[in-house]
Design an enzyme around this catalytic site. Structure first.
Site, PDB file in Angstrom:
ATOM      1  CG  HIS A  83      -0.394   0.035   2.536  1.00 46.88           C
ATOM      2  ND1 HIS A  83       0.525  -0.888   2.998  1.00 46.88           N
ATOM      3  CD2 HIS A  83      -0.583   0.915   3.566  1.00 46.88           C
ATOM      4  CE1 HIS A  83       0.845  -0.596   4.247  1.00 46.88           C
ATOM      5  NE2 HIS A  83       0.199   0.493   4.618  1.00 46.88           N
ATOM      6  CG  HIS A 115      -0.263   4.234   4.878  1.00 49.11           C
ATOM      7  ND1 HIS A 115      -0.998   3.369   5.665  1.00 49.11           N
ATOM      8  CD2 HIS A 115      -1.015   5.371   4.773  1.00 49.11           C
ATOM      9  CE1 HIS A 115      -2.142   3.951   6.009  1.00 49.11           C
ATOM     10  NE2 HIS A 115      -2.181   5.159   5.474  1.00 49.11           N
ATOM     11  CG  ASP A 130       4.523   2.960   7.273  1.00 51.14           C
ATOM     12  OD1 ASP A 130       3.603   3.400   6.553  1.00 51.14           O
ATOM     13  OD2 ASP A 130       4.350   2.044   8.094  1.00 51.14           O
ATOM     14  CG  HIS A 131       4.181  -0.001   4.117  1.00 53.67           C
ATOM     15  ND1 HIS A 131       4.266  -1.326   4.470  1.00 53.67           N
ATOM     16  CD2 HIS A 131       3.675   0.642   5.202  1.00 53.67           C
ATOM     17  CE1 HIS A 131       3.820  -1.495   5.706  1.00 53.67           C
ATOM     18  NE2 HIS A 131       3.457  -0.309   6.175  1.00 53.67           N
ATOM     19  CG  HIS A 185      -4.041  -0.705   6.338  1.00 53.20           C
ATOM     20  ND1 HIS A 185      -3.883  -0.629   7.698  1.00 53.20           N
ATOM     21  CD2 HIS A 185      -3.090   0.140   5.802  1.00 53.20           C
ATOM     22  CE1 HIS A 185      -2.887   0.210   7.964  1.00 53.20           C
ATOM     23  NE2 HIS A 185      -2.402   0.690   6.827  1.00 53.20           N
ATOM     24  CG  ASP A 215       0.618  -1.573   7.528  1.00 53.42           C
ATOM     25  OD1 ASP A 215       1.568  -2.373   7.532  1.00 53.42           O
ATOM     26  OD2 ASP A 215       0.742  -0.339   7.706  1.00 53.42           O
ATOM     27  CG  HIS A 218       3.783  -2.788  10.379  1.00 52.32           C
ATOM     28  ND1 HIS A 218       2.811  -2.186  11.136  1.00 52.32           N
ATOM     29  CD2 HIS A 218       4.065  -1.930   9.373  1.00 52.32           C
ATOM     30  CE1 HIS A 218       2.507  -1.007  10.600  1.00 52.32           C
ATOM     31  NE2 HIS A 218       3.260  -0.833   9.529  1.00 52.32           N
TER      32      HIS A 218
HETATM   33 ZN   LIG Z   1       2.714   0.587   8.001  1.00 52.66          ZN
HETATM   34 ZN   LIG Z   2      -0.346   1.423   6.548  1.00 54.75          ZN
END
Ligand SMILES: [Zn+2]
Ligand SMILES: [Zn+2]
Length: 401
Positions: free
Chosen positions: A75, A77, A79-80, A200, A270, A343
């Site tokens: 996804h 986001h 942080d990914h 998510h 996530d 995670h």
């Molecule tokens: Zn994440």
């Molecule tokens: Zn996420």
């Protein structure tokens, strides 16, 4: 949509290796980097997610930058995905540039070369394109972005008005769901990747990698008496190894061993509920599942008097995440042979291999998942490396270093 295809050498004689490059959730810590993991399949490396500073983590690991040929994004986001552009530039010679009027070989990119492949949800192509444009990044090899489109997404187009940069292959597919899953996201003669939506806070994807069935284990002693008696050339063994049945000169029929199932990895992004992936995730040899938050009274000093497991679970789910127990229950539901958690919230330390206090915390998290799973559960650390062999009996052969 056309199906990707290709040929590769069988990998059943080698282990599939998973290296956790980053195991933090939203905030990195001194012991955990943002999300990324590398799967080594024969000589190739595929990345799953590419959080900030993944390139640095690759440098610290046994993973070779030059072997990375695909990146799968769960996804968008940050942080990914924040590490994707630096990684792309690192792998495809994207640093710097020449002054105007100077010759730069990257202006004459060979589009016949196989592209560096990126898979991800809607927005991945636009993100890469805009980041390359506004950072004036040129690449020396082509890349391609295949997007896994949800039914509510636009089914055509690039989702951006920016022109394709010269390094982007026009072969990027928009892949549609069929019966709630994306089958054959990638497929060759040895490996196939499928995917499914998982719940998510934003559109998110879980991936499965499946190895094609492999030859069964042959016991030569079982066949030798018949082969010798009939004076059959020994090279008949290779036909038996391939699973064939062979008739000998005296009419005896020898049957080669039945093929074994190849290995299956399920790598989730996530999620607070990955159930849509169940139809394609059954009997995984390895499940990688997030466990962002845990209730650890008496172990985590930050636990408040009124905290309950139910409260922690509710908060985790409201933010789109899972507890260790939720991960353990899901692993059991799909009949996974092994489960590794990743995670983690920044409060959970990633130095449990050297710090006894950290080990107490991470062991407790693993145990919470194990209560639901019914088998030991490993909590991933940054740069932890795991070999996935074939199932021996009950559980997968898993060596952790
Ligand atoms: Zn994440
Ligand atoms: Zn996420």
């Amino acid at each position: 949509m056309t199906e990707a295809s290709g040929t590769r050498l069988p990998i059943h004689s080698s282990t599939i290796n998973v290296t956790f490059l980053g195991t933090a959730s939203a905030m990195p810590s001194s012991t955990r980097n943002h999300s990324a993991l590398a799967v080594r399949l024969g000589s190739d490396v595929w990345l799953f997610d590419c959080g900030e500073a993944t390139q640095h983590q690759v440098q610290k690991s046994n993973v070779k930058m030059g072997k990375i040929e695909k990146v799968f994004i769960t996804h968008t986001h940050g942080d990914h995905i924040f590490g994707l552009i630096p990684l792309l530039a690192g792998c495809l010679n994207g640093a710097g540039g020449n002054a105007d009027g100077m010759e730069d070989p990257r202006r004459n990119i060979n589009m016949d070369e196989p592209p560096f492949e990126i898979y991800g949800p809607l927005g991945t192509r636009a993100y890469v394109r805009s980041a390359l444009k506004y950072t004036h990044t040129m690449l020396s090899r082509p890349y391609v972005v295949h997007e896994l489109r949800f039914p509510s997404d636009p089914q055509t187009g690039d989702y951006t008005n920016l022109w394709r940069p010269r390094s982007e292959s026009p072969a990027g597919r928009n892949i549609f769901q069929v019966d709630g899953v994306w089958l054959d996201v990638y497929k060759d003669n040895v490996l196939s990747v499928a995917a499914a939506p998982i719940y998510h806070s934003v559109p998110c994807i879980g991936y499965t990698i499946t190895e094609a069935s492999v030859p069964g284990k042959i016991d030569p002693q079982k066949y030798l008496p018949d082969i010798k008696r009939t004076k059959t050339p020994l090279n008949v063994m290779s036909r038996l190894q391939a699973g064939e049945s062979v008739q000998l000169s005296d009419g005896t029929v020898l049957h080669g061993p039945k093929p074994r199932n190849g290995r299956k990895l399920v790598i989730l992004g996530d999620t607070y509920n990955p159930s849509p992936i169940i139809p394609i995730a059954q009997d995984a040899d390895l499940l990688v599942h997030e466990a962002t938050n845990a209730h650890l009274p008496g172990i985590m000093p930050s636990t408040k008097d009124g905290d309950t497991y139910e409260g922690v679970q509710q908060t985790a789910m409201e933010r789109g995440h899972s507890t260790p127990q939720m991960a353990g229950a899901f692993a059991k539901r799909i009949g996974a042979a092994s489960l590794i958690l990743n995670h983690f919230s920044a409060r959970y330390p990633g130095d449990d291999d050297i710090d006894p206090e950290s080990k107490v915390i991470m062991d407790a998290i693993g145990n919470l998942a194990a209560t639901e799973f019914g088998k030991p559960v490993v909590c991933a650390r940054d740069l932890m490396s795991v070999d996935i062999g074939f199932r021996l009996t009950e559980s997968s052969q898993m060596d952790t270093t």
